[in-house]
Enzyme design. Structure first.
Site, short mmCIF file in Angstrom:
data_model
loop_
_atom_site.label_atom_id
_atom_site.label_comp_id
_atom_site.label_asym_id
_atom_site.label_seq_id
_atom_site.Cartn_x
_atom_site.Cartn_y
_atom_site.Cartn_z
N GLU A 101 0.80 -1.33 -0.06
CA GLU A 101 -0.10 0.01 -0.12
C GLU A 101 0.79 1.04 0.08
OE1 GLU A 101 -2.88 -0.68 3.27
OE2 GLU A 101 -3.91 -2.06 1.92
N ASN A 126 1.76 2.44 8.50
CA ASN A 126 0.94 1.46 7.93
C ASN A 126 0.67 0.40 8.95
OD1 ASN A 126 -1.03 0.24 6.37
ND2 ASN A 126 -0.01 0.28 4.47
N HIS A 347 -15.32 -10.91 5.27
CA HIS A 347 -14.36 -11.64 6.28
C HIS A 347 -13.24 -10.62 6.33
CE1 HIS A 347 -16.35 -15.60 4.94
NE2 HIS A 347 -17.28 -14.94 5.59
N GLU A 348 -13.34 -9.81 7.42
CA GLU A 348 -11.88 -9.24 7.77
C GLU A 348 -11.51 -10.16 8.68
OE1 GLU A 348 -9.94 -6.29 7.17
OE2 GLU A 348 -8.72 -7.84 8.20
N HIS A 416 -8.19 -8.79 0.00
CA HIS A 416 -7.62 -7.42 0.44
C HIS A 416 -6.26 -7.68 1.26
CE1 HIS A 416 -10.24 -3.92 -0.71
NE2 HIS A 416 -10.80 -5.02 -1.47
N GLU A 435 -6.90 -6.45 -3.59
CA GLU A 435 -6.47 -5.22 -3.23
C GLU A 435 -5.09 -5.08 -3.74
OE1 GLU A 435 -7.24 -1.65 -0.20
OE2 GLU A 435 -6.21 -3.42 0.44
N GLU A 441 -9.24 3.90 -0.73
CA GLU A 441 -9.21 4.07 0.68
C GLU A 441 -8.29 5.12 1.12
OE1 GLU A 441 -8.94 0.52 2.83
OE2 GLU A 441 -6.59 0.15 2.13
C1 NOJ Z 1 -8.91 -2.68 4.55
C2 NOJ Z 1 -9.63 -3.04 3.36
O1 NOJ Z 1 -8.58 -2.56 2.29
C3 NOJ Z 1 -10.82 -1.78 3.49
O2 NOJ Z 1 -11.59 -2.13 2.19
C4 NOJ Z 1 -11.86 -2.61 4.55
O3 NOJ Z 1 -13.07 -1.78 4.52
C5 NOJ Z 1 -10.98 -2.59 5.91
N1 NOJ Z 1 -9.60 -3.18 5.59
C6 NOJ Z 1 -11.69 -3.17 6.73
O4 NOJ Z 1 -11.84 -4.59 6.79
CA CA Z 2 -6.22 -1.99 2.17
#
Ligand code: NOJ
Ligand code: CA
Length: 634
Positions: A101, A126, A347-348, A416, A435, A441
């Site tokens: 990123e 980060n 799914h984070e 991501h 991503e 973002e």
């Molecule tokens: C980072 C991701 O890139 C973003 O899209 C997401 O909303 C957040 N993490 C939370 O999961």
């Molecule tokens: Ca991200």
């Protein structure tokens, strides 16, 4: 050491294959190959180095056949070298075991060291970063020589192996492969037979060839999913941008100092009033998607655990199956399906890959039960198992395990913060996005440089599509929130991204109420396709501009997008790709006079006319601007 050439074999290959989704309906895979078989007398071991040479580049890999004298081994180092002929211009981001990123730097090769040394501390801001050297860079690395040759170094088919970086010996201008280690410094556990990923170089004197060359995909294996009928290109919106900007929250309550899944009783907690994923709000997005022809609605923050998901290195962070009290999973899916829309799962993992693998089957079964067919995964923070990196062999195997398990459940994946892709979507086309770069973002976290999206197609997109999440119309966030950041493109620049940043998964990322204000411009997002029979790169220069024309799959309609970086310019679009003798209804969405991404981002005009093959459109692009054109066959 001490290998002798035993034999060499040469052959050629020429095949045309059809991707499940893509920039073109067919892709030609045409190369000459040489396998160099080597023998090491002292150990009685055999290895092969295989080379494939294409019109616009080459790949090589190391092959370890199964043999009595070589079954299991651990990689200590890989010493593949790429020797530069001069101090070329490099478009690079720092080598990092955990994240991509970053914004791109443009310097001579000898300028890399000073930039990394200067920013190394700042990079640590980060959520998970490990910069390993002051001369380390990531692939895909774009280069340009003084006499106008474009060179691109990357890797293809990185499977069961750590992700490769390049480290520069800046005295001799030689890059060497630099593999991501595991938690204790080892580079990979191998069992023969085994082939490493391909190490690739693309080259041309025309920058457009860097974008149209399909070498990375071609060096991957054909599709391994037999029935691909459930995989579909998707336009979607989502309960998302409000959380990124800071106007809504993923979490349900502010009552909890910490969460214990299965113990914490959310029914007893007071809602915080800012929770995004409420029944009411999700229904509003479903209505918006249904009205505007968007197939899916992403909902983030629907499940228990967000109150302390970040920064604690917490193993049991989410269970991926328990909704918050104000998210009625059955009702909302039924409501969406009745309107021809699907919800998209989120799914984070909070980088607790160990936890995710424990819950994966249950999580995918829940998706199957309620009719979800796509998941956005995420890997924010440091990896658990602790000490592992986002790019290590173990984590690359994790992402692959998720893709293959998802395929069994007929689920598409958009990962991501996972490792940057290497063309695996050819073999596993349910990997519809990653991503794995600095996305939209960051426009809410201080901004992306204006040339970012005319850099990514040359670099990050070489390995596969990006879920960049374009389409922000209210580019000045302080106009509607407390967030002081602004998006570094014009409104038309945002429209251009649906063409310039190829992806079968395209988000309309802004809020429904913002699109309603600019409904005539939103028409382009309604109309634009996200799967193509043909693509023609008309103009391109890294970090400066890209103009591309694409023919929508199964139709005679074309869409053209152009994006510029920091400099205003005039794009020249020769419509010689249209059918002879045919008329097209043409709508041009372009920056109006005086538009500028910093000072006047929303000045746009829409011009309607009829055009035919051979006509030429000259379209002004503002600083940080761009344009989008639809050409509908009459
Ligand atoms: C980072 C991701 O890139 C973003 O899209 C997401 O909303 C957040 N993490 C939370 O999961
Ligand atoms: Ca991200």
């Amino acid at each position: 050491d001490g290998f002798k050439v035993k034999s060499t074999q040469t052959s050629s290959f020429d095949e045309t294959w059809r991707p499940v989704w893509g920039e073109t309906a067919t892709i030609r895979n045409h190369y000459n190959e040489m396998a160099v078989n080597l023998h090491q007398p002292s150990s009685d071991r055999d290895i092969t180095i295989r080379f494939r040479v294409y019109d616009y580049g080459m790949g090589l890999r190391y092959e370890f056949p199964q043999q009595q004298t070589l079954n299991y081994f651990v990689i200590k180092e890989e010493h593949t070298q790429f020797a530069m002929t001069a101090d070329h211009t490099a478009y690079w981001i720092p080598g990092d075991y955990d994240t991509q990123e970053y914004e791109y730097n443009i310097t001579p090769l000898t300028g890399i060291r000073a930039v990394i040394a200067k920013h190394r501390e700042a990079y640590k801001s980060n959520s998970s970063t490990t910069v390993f050297s002051n001369t380390g860079v990531q692939t895909s690395l774009q280069l340009k020589t003084k006499d106008g040759l474009y060179i691109n170094i990357h890797e293809a088919a990185c499977l069961d192996y750590p992700t490769m970086h390049l480290n520069l010996d800046d005295k001799n201008l030689v890059f060497e492969s630099w593999l991501t280690p595991d938690a204790v410094g080892r580079k990979g556990f191998i069992q023969t037979p085994f082939n490493t990923p391909w190490r690739t170089v693309m080259v041309s004197d025309d920058a457009r060839d860097m974008l149209s060359c399909k070498l990375t995909l071609n060096l991957n294996e054909p599709c391994k999913i037999e029935d691909t009928s459930w995989i579909h290109p998707t336009k979607y919106c989502g309960v998302w941008w409000n959380m990124i900007v800071g106007t809504k929250s993923w979490s349900y309550t502010n009552d909890l100092p910490s969460v214990r899944l299965g113990v914490t009783d959310y029914a007893k907690c007071k809602p915080n009033g800012t929770h995004g994923a409420t029944n009411e709000e999700v229904k509003r997005y479903i209505d918006f998607a249904a009205k505007n022809g968007l197939q899916e609605v992403l909902v983030e923050g629907w499940n228990e655990g967000w109150e302390d998901w970040f920064g604690h290195q917490k193993l049991d962070v989410f269970d991926f199956v328990t909704p918050y009290p104000d998210f009625d999973i059955k009702m909302l899916n039924d409501y969406a399906h009745a309107k021809g829309v699907k919800l998209m799962m989120h799914h984070e993992t909070s980088s607790s890959a160990l936890n995710y693998e424990r819950h994966l089957e249950d999580a995918f079964n829940l998706m199957n039960k309620y009719g979800y067919d796509a998941v956005k995964t995420g890997y924010v923070g440091d990896i658990i198992p602790r000490g592992e990196y986002h790019y290590s062999q173990l984590m690359n195997n994790h992402y692959q395990h998720v893709i293959e398990t998802a395929a069994k459940h007929h689920i598409m994946v958009n990962a991501h913060e996972a490792t940057r892709p290497t063309g695996i979507c050819r073999t596993w086309p349910n990997l519809v996005g990653n991503e794995s770069a600095r996305g939209t973002e960051y426009e809410a976290f201080g901004g992306n440089v204006a040339y970012h999206t005319v850099m990514l197609p040359f670099t990050r997109l070489q390995g596969g599509p990006m879920d960049y999440t374009p389409g922000i119309f209210e580019t000045r966030l302080s106009d509607w929130s407390q967030n002081p950041s602004f998006v570094h493109t014009t409104l038309c620049g945002q429209l251009s991204l649906y063409l310039v940043m190829y992806s079968p998964l395209q988000m309309a990322a802004d809020l429904p109420e913002h699109y309603e204000k600019y409904d005539d411009a939103f028409q382009f997002i309604r109309d634009v396709a996200c799967d193509w029979d043909d693509s023609k790169y008309l103009e391109a220069e890294p970090a400066q501009y890209i103009t591309v024309a694409r023919k929508a799959k199964g139709t005679d309609n074309w869409f053209v997008g152009g994006k510029t970086g920091e400099e205003a310019r005039t794009a020249v679009v020769r419509l010689d790709f249209l059918d002879k003798g045919r008329k097209y209804a043409c709508a041009i969405y372009q920056d109006a006079k005086g538009a500028d991404y910093e000072h006047n981002p929303k000045a746009y005009q829409i011009i309607h006319k009829t055009v035919k093959k051979g006509d030429v459109l000259k379209i002004n692009e503002a600083r940080g601007g761009g344009f989008a054109v639809s050409l509908i066959a009459k």
